[in-house]
Enzyme design. Structure first.
Site, short mmCIF file in Angstrom:
data_model
loop_
_atom_site.label_atom_id
_atom_site.label_comp_id
_atom_site.label_asym_id
_atom_site.label_seq_id
_atom_site.Cartn_x
_atom_site.Cartn_y
_atom_site.Cartn_z
N ARG A 154 26.50 54.86 -3.65
CA ARG A 154 26.59 53.92 -4.78
C ARG A 154 25.78 52.67 -4.50
O ARG A 154 25.17 52.10 -5.40
CB ARG A 154 28.05 53.64 -5.10
CG ARG A 154 28.69 54.86 -5.74
CD ARG A 154 30.16 54.71 -6.02
NE ARG A 154 30.67 55.90 -6.69
CZ ARG A 154 31.02 57.02 -6.07
NH1 ARG A 154 30.91 57.09 -4.75
NH2 ARG A 154 31.46 58.06 -6.74
N ASP A 183 26.03 61.53 -3.37
CA ASP A 183 26.93 61.37 -4.53
C ASP A 183 26.00 61.13 -5.71
O ASP A 183 24.80 60.88 -5.53
CB ASP A 183 27.87 60.17 -4.30
CG ASP A 183 29.17 60.31 -5.10
OD1 ASP A 183 29.10 60.58 -6.30
OD2 ASP A 183 30.25 60.13 -4.50
N HIS A 260 30.42 65.34 -8.53
CA HIS A 260 29.65 64.16 -8.08
C HIS A 260 28.24 64.55 -7.67
O HIS A 260 27.71 64.01 -6.70
CB HIS A 260 30.35 63.48 -6.90
CG HIS A 260 31.61 62.76 -7.27
ND1 HIS A 260 31.63 61.45 -7.66
CD2 HIS A 260 32.91 63.17 -7.31
CE1 HIS A 260 32.88 61.07 -7.93
NE2 HIS A 260 33.67 62.10 -7.73
N GLU A 316 37.42 65.39 -7.55
CA GLU A 316 37.14 64.95 -8.92
C GLU A 316 36.10 65.80 -9.66
O GLU A 316 35.33 65.28 -10.46
CB GLU A 316 36.69 63.48 -8.92
CG GLU A 316 37.75 62.55 -8.38
CD GLU A 316 37.35 61.08 -8.40
OE1 GLU A 316 38.16 60.27 -8.83
OE2 GLU A 316 36.23 60.75 -7.96
N TRP A 382 43.89 61.61 -0.19
CA TRP A 382 43.52 60.30 -0.76
C TRP A 382 44.31 59.95 -2.01
O TRP A 382 44.54 58.79 -2.29
CB TRP A 382 42.01 60.25 -1.06
CG TRP A 382 41.55 61.08 -2.24
CD1 TRP A 382 41.33 62.41 -2.26
CD2 TRP A 382 41.24 60.60 -3.55
NE1 TRP A 382 40.90 62.81 -3.50
CE2 TRP A 382 40.83 61.71 -4.32
CE3 TRP A 382 41.26 59.34 -4.15
CZ2 TRP A 382 40.46 61.61 -5.65
CZ3 TRP A 382 40.88 59.24 -5.49
CH2 TRP A 382 40.48 60.36 -6.21
N TYR A 407 42.23 52.04 0.94
CA TYR A 407 41.02 51.85 0.15
C TYR A 407 40.57 50.39 0.19
O TYR A 407 41.13 49.53 -0.48
CB TYR A 407 41.25 52.35 -1.30
CG TYR A 407 40.90 53.81 -1.45
CD1 TYR A 407 41.31 54.75 -0.50
CD2 TYR A 407 40.14 54.28 -2.52
CE1 TYR A 407 40.98 56.08 -0.62
CE2 TYR A 407 39.81 55.62 -2.65
CZ TYR A 407 40.23 56.51 -1.69
OH TYR A 407 39.89 57.84 -1.81
N ASP A 409 38.01 49.10 -0.95
CA ASP A 409 37.33 48.57 -2.14
C ASP A 409 38.33 47.87 -3.05
O ASP A 409 37.95 47.26 -4.04
CB ASP A 409 36.57 49.67 -2.89
CG ASP A 409 37.41 50.89 -3.22
OD1 ASP A 409 38.48 51.09 -2.59
OD2 ASP A 409 37.00 51.67 -4.10
N TRP A 457 34.43 52.44 -0.48
CA TRP A 457 33.61 52.89 -1.62
C TRP A 457 32.84 51.68 -2.12
O TRP A 457 33.34 50.56 -2.11
CB TRP A 457 34.50 53.46 -2.72
CG TRP A 457 35.26 54.67 -2.29
CD1 TRP A 457 36.57 54.72 -1.94
CD2 TRP A 457 34.75 56.00 -2.14
NE1 TRP A 457 36.91 56.01 -1.57
CE2 TRP A 457 35.82 56.81 -1.69
CE3 TRP A 457 33.50 56.58 -2.34
CZ2 TRP A 457 35.67 58.17 -1.44
CZ3 TRP A 457 33.35 57.94 -2.09
CH2 TRP A 457 34.42 58.72 -1.64
N THR A 458 31.61 51.91 -2.57
CA THR A 458 30.73 50.76 -2.77
C THR A 458 30.27 50.56 -4.22
O THR A 458 29.19 50.03 -4.44
CB THR A 458 29.51 50.87 -1.83
OG1 THR A 458 28.82 52.10 -2.13
CG2 THR A 458 29.92 50.87 -0.37
N GLU A 459 31.08 50.97 -5.19
CA GLU A 459 30.72 50.68 -6.58
C GLU A 459 30.32 49.21 -6.74
O GLU A 459 29.34 48.88 -7.38
CB GLU A 459 31.89 50.97 -7.52
CG GLU A 459 32.04 52.41 -7.92
CD GLU A 459 32.92 53.20 -6.97
OE1 GLU A 459 33.17 52.72 -5.85
OE2 GLU A 459 33.35 54.31 -7.35
C1 ACM Z 1 37.83 59.68 -3.81
O1 ACM Z 1 38.22 58.51 -3.70
N1 ACM Z 1 37.31 60.12 -4.95
C2 ACM Z 1 37.94 60.61 -2.72
#
Ligand code: ACM
Length: 722
Positions: A154, A183, A260, A316, A382, A407, A409, A457-459
């Protein structure tokens, strides 16, 4: 979603003046008088087995290495190899600091490495780095998997930054770096057979992920000067693997499939179900070319990464495209699969077979449980802990990384005071409170819990500076969660040791999150005796706290909080930290409400959410309110059902008002109710509606909102139906 507050009392320890402050907390630390003074004559002398570690220590401290001929020279830091009788644990060590000598005892390379990191921490945290306090440390880890993951798709982080991150992980004895390499927002690893993955799939039209995500999500090319992206060459990845291995860290690469995968499909539309890119992010599982592609990619990945585990993602995946795809449907029929979940499971099993043939093991997000778990798969849990619990009960290994505690983030302080993050609320203390082994597992099932991992996670994390801000010091809490014995973990003690580590992080230029001045309150309510006891907590050490009982903003002339605060009538306790005449954060208000429904029976006409039970049927009537996070065990969730509850007040009593609070946090899908209806009854059978209150917070309101929706006045008796 009404809610209440968690009760968690930890002993408050006096501020220590300890000189040895190691994170993660070792099994045993003893301080002794005196110091070992580092001088120009100090030499590192090592058993040949630990030569590489001695070299690493020397390169970080500028202390010279000596030869073992200098055995008798007065100032030495000695790496000694010992037997299993001295150090039973394969990753254990002993560190002995006396005025004359520093001795490290280990029987493995990894044990010596951990001893070295402890010594480095002790040195780096001294005000004067040349004076190392005397003492003894005996230590070994609790879990074998102590992880951190960075999503480099991301937003991209350079190879040199990854090395710095590995250095920081190593300093805190984390041993697994999960590299989320691919991703939708960009493919980040050179694959020689498919150069398009990095000449095109690694580059996108917008730098800021959110902007890219909000458009058609188009890709570009490496030679487009406006494109954003990047990738690691195989040579860089090999060097990073080696760099990490020297620091005791295994790198697990993640090659995400079958969801993804937009970036792959943009380059290879033949691997989509429709033959066209940009329609979905899922690989077509009916197409054998998909498996050929994945196996070719993994063949190169295996040559770069020697890790036992290879992560295949699995999270997902949207099954919509597979439902409409003739090839996927044919596969389902030919393989006698029941549905699309089993189709995904088929794909995972096929990849597992490939990995097993190459003597590796498959690791995947907990969705791989759906449609049947591959025979030897390891699960990364997760979506809460349930996936991990189910897998462990089935005899599969598990890495715990539930969003609620892992998490990074998520916001770490009041979102109103923080740069944009994905949502959630995960304080340092909450990370620290995590126990990786769920209580429902029996000892033989608990053995399948390998450890835990922090996920970054780096959104919204676009720079190394912001990444460090979100990661430190929470990663130090995770290191202690995964290393230290449960009995040795104490948040107040950690907080005191952390003061020394703020100095280390400053010296290493880590852009850590400065300890928050936000006050949280633990409230213990004794309903029978109408007594509430509050304990304020913050990330500061013993801050000056002032409070009022009537909702007014406190000043330095208000009542001063000591160790706890007892209240025996309804009050709006409002508290702040005021330091040197300066108000440090917004006041917090805790409503102590000795209301008529306290301790009464609540009937759930429709069940609440299984995932967010809060304190079950006591949630609405224990007199406590929830905090800034919906995951605090106090907010009760309603997902598939309306909220429909009856509170049985047992007898006719006058009611003056009714109130309950709701939360909205759009990111993770928490919304206000459309409206709230209040009905009353004097016999528990016939209810008459007295009021409907409409929600006025729009679903588009993205900021965390907590609102008391009911606040009406009634002159009436009896039962209340909400
Ligand atoms: C995830 O946070 N989609 C693994």
């Amino acid at each position: 979603m009404p809610y209440v507050f968690v009760l968690f009392l930890a002993p408050v320890r006096a501020q220590t003046t300890k000189r040895i402050n190691i994170i993660p907390q070792p099994s045993m630390v003893t301080e002794k008088p005196g110091e070992f003074m580092l001088t120009a004559d100090t030499r590192i002398i090592s058993d040949p087995m630990f030569a590489e570690i001695a070299e690493l220590f020397s390169s970080q401290t500028f202390i010279k290495q000596g030869s073992s001929k200098e055995k008798d020279q007065p100032h030495q830091i000695r790496f000694n190899r010992v037997g299993i009788n001295i150090i039973p644990d394969s990753a254990g060590y002993r560190l002995l600091i006396t005025p004359k000598r520093i001795s490290i005892f280990a029987r493995t390379r990894i044990g010596a490495l951990y001893a070295m990191q402890s010594l480095l921490q002790v040195q780096l945290s001294q005000p004067k780095r040349s004076a190392i306090p005397c003492g003894e440390v005996n230590d070994h880890p609790r879990f074998g998997y102590r992880g951190a993951m960075i999503d480099v798709s991301r937003h991209f982080f350079s190879a040199s930054y990854i090395k710095r991150f590995i250095d920081l992980m190593a300093l805190y004895k984390l041993n697994t770096f999960h590299w989320h390499l691919v991703d939708g927002p960009g493919w980040r690893l050179e694959i020689k057979k498919y150069p398009e993955l990095t000449s095109k799939g690694a580059w996108r039209t917008h730098k800021i992920w959110k902007e890219w995500w909000g458009t058609e999500r188009q890709y570009s090319t490496e030679d487009d000067p406006n494109a954003y992206g990047g990738y690691y060459t195989q040579q860089e990845a090999i060097e990073i693997v080696d760099y990490a291995q020297k620091r005791g860290i295994t790198i697990i690469p993640e090659i995400e499939m079958p969801g993804h995968s937009n970036e792959v499909l943009s380059v290879f539309p033949n691997l989509t179900c429709t033959g066209k890119p940009y329609r979905s992010g899922e690989l077509c599982l009916g197409n054998d070319s998909t498996f050929t592609f994945l196996e070719n990619v993994l063949t190169e990945v295996l040559a770069i990464f020697p890790s036992k585990y290879i992560h295949i993602g699995g999270d997902e995946a949207d099954q919509k495209a597979w439902k409409q795809c003739t090839k996927c449907q044919k596969r389902i029929k030919d393989e006698h699969l029941k549905n699309e979940s089993e189709l995904q499971s088929y794909g995972v099993r096929r990849m597992e077979k490939f990995l097993t043939n190459h003597k590796r093991k498959l690791l995947g997000w907990d969705e791989i449980l759906e449609g049947g778990l591959a025979p030897d798969a390891t699960v990364m849990s997760w979506r809460g802990e349930q996936g991990g619990i189910t897998a462990a009960q089935m005899g599969h290994y598990v890495v715990m990384t539930p969003g609620s505690h892992c998490y990074f983030d998520y916001y770490q302080a009041d979102p109103a005071t923080q740069p944009r993050a994905i949502g959630g609320y995960l304080t340092l203390e909450k990370v620290y409170s995590y126990e990786p082994v769920p209580a429902v597992l029996n000892p033989s099932q608990a053995k399948y819990i390998l450890g835990a991992q922090a996920n970054i996670w780096t959104e919204y994390i676009g720079t190394p500076e912001y990444l460090e801000y979100m990661t430190f010091p929470r990663l130090l809490a995770m290191s202690e969660v995964t290393w230290s014995a449960k009995k040795d973990r104490n948040f107040d003690d950690f907080k005191h040791r952390l003061q020394a580590h703020y100095l280390i992080m400053k010296r290493l230029n880590v852009n850590y999150f400065r300890p928050s001045y936000h006050l949280d309150a633990e409230t213990k309510l004794d309903i029978k005796n109408r007594n509430a006891v509050l304990h304020f907590r913050s990330e500061q050490i013993n801050p000056p706290i002032f409070y009022t009982l009537d909702g007014q903003e406190p000043s330095a002339n208000s009542l001063k909080y000591k160790d706890s605060l007892a209240v025996n009538s309804s009050a709006k306790v409002t508290a702040v930290i005021i330091e040197n005449g300066q108000l440090k954060d917004k006041p917090v208000q805790i409503d102590i409400d000795f209301h008529q429904a306290l301790g009464k029976k609540v009937i759930y006409n429709l069940p609440h959410s299984k995932s967010y039970p809060a304190q079950k049927e006591t949630s609405l009537v224990n007199g406590l309110r929830g905090s800034l996070t919906y995951g605090d065990g106090q907010w009760q969730g309603f997902d598939t059902n309306d909220m429909d509850v009856t509170i049985d007040l047992e007898r006719s009593i006058p009611l003056t008002s009714i109130s309950t609070s709701f939360m909205q946090q759009v990111g993770p899908g928490v919304f206000m109710p459309d409206f709230v209806e209040v009905s009353l009854s004097d016999n528990g059978i016939d209810f008459h509606k007295v009021e409907t209150i409409k929600n006025i917070i729009p679903a588009t309101e993205k900021a965390l909102t907590i609102k008391e929706l009911l606040n009406s006045s009634y002159k009436c008796n009896f039962w209340v139906k909400q």
